[in-house]
Design a protein around this motif. Structure first.
Motif, PDB file in Angstrom:
ATOM      1  N   GLY A   1       5.293  -0.854 -15.238  1.00  0.00           N
ATOM      2  CA  GLY A   1       4.459  -0.878 -14.318  1.00  0.00           C
ATOM      3  C   GLY A   1       4.481  -3.014 -14.940  1.00  0.00           C
ATOM      4  O   GLY A   1       5.222  -3.526 -13.464  1.00  0.00           O
TER       5      GLY A   1
ATOM      6  N   LYS B   1       6.309  -5.020 -11.720  1.00  0.00           N
ATOM      7  CA  LYS B   1       6.054  -5.966 -10.878  1.00  0.00           C
ATOM      8  C   LYS B   1       6.733  -7.203 -10.491  1.00  0.00           C
ATOM      9  O   LYS B   1       7.330  -7.385  -9.910  1.00  0.00           O
TER      10      LYS B   1
ATOM     11  N   LYS C   1       6.820  -0.132  -6.408  1.00  0.00           N
ATOM     12  CA  LYS C   1       5.062   0.260  -6.694  1.00  0.00           C
ATOM     13  C   LYS C   1       5.906   1.691  -7.260  1.00  0.00           C
ATOM     14  O   LYS C   1       4.675   2.489  -6.993  1.00  0.00           O
TER      15      LYS C   1
END
Length: 161
Positions: free
Chosen positions: A108, A112, A117
Motif C-alpha cells: 500500500g 499510494k 488502487k
C-alpha cells in the motif's frame, strides 16, 4: 489504456537479482525507463506479453531501458533470501536478473504515491532518472496499449532530435 500522468516514482532502495543494491529513481540507466510493476507471482505472464515489444523498442530508442519491479510486501530477512534465490533460479539470464528489482515494502505504501488502487493488475510506466512519470498504462500488452506506448516514444524521440 493510458490514464492521466502521475506525480513521481517513489524513492526506493532495493537489490536486483544479481545482488547489487540500487536506489531508484536515480539509478535508472536510461534517459527514459520502461518500468513494469507487479504485485502477484502469476502476473509475470502479463509482463511477459510486453517483453518482445520492449526488445524492439530499445533497438529503435537507444536511450530506453526496461525494468521489472515485483513488489512482494514486507518479509523477514531469511525469507528475502529464499524468495530471491527462487526468482534467480527461475531467471537464468543475468541481464534479466540485473533489471529485476524486488521491492520488500508495504504494498500500500508503494502504491499510494503512484495512485495505484488494484494489486490484481500490472502497471507500466515511462520514468526519467529524476522520477518523473511521463506515461503509463495497466495490464498485459494490448493493441491499444502498444499503440499508445509507440506513439509516446515516437513523440518524445522527435522532441529530442
Amino acid at each position: 489504456m493510458q490514464t492521466p500522468l502521475l506525480p513521481t516514482f517513489p524513492s526506493v532502495q532495493a537489490d536486483n537479482l544479481e545482488g547489487k543494491t540500487l536506489r531508484f529513481p536515480q539509478d535508472f540507466a536510461g534517459k527514459r525507463n520502461l518500468v513494469f510493476v507487479a504485485f502477484q507471482r502469476n502476473q509475470q505472464r502479463e509482463i511477459d506479453t510486453w517483453m518482445p515489444l520492449t526488445k524492439e523498442l530499445m533497438k529503435n530508442h537507444p536511450t530506453l531501458r526496461t525494468y521489472e519491479f515485483p513488489v512482494i510486501g514486507k518479509v523477514i530477512g531469511m525469507m528475502r533470501g529464499f524468495i530471491n534465490n527462487g526468482m534467480r533460479r527461475g531467471i537464468p539470464d543475468p541481464g534479466t536478473r540485473a533489471i529485476t528489482i524486488t521491492i520488500y515494502s508495504d504494498k500500500g505504501a508503494f502504491m499510494k504515491p503512484l495512485g495505484l488502487k488494484d494489486q490484481k493488475k500490472i502497471y507500466a510506466f515511462i520514468v526519467t532518472p529524476k522520477g518523473e512519470i511521463l506515461w503509463h498504462t495497466e495490464g498485459p500488452r494490448t493493441e491499444s496499449g502498444e499503440k499508445s506506448l509507440r506513439e509516446f516514444l515516437d513523440k518524445i524521440g522527435k522532441q529530442s532530435a
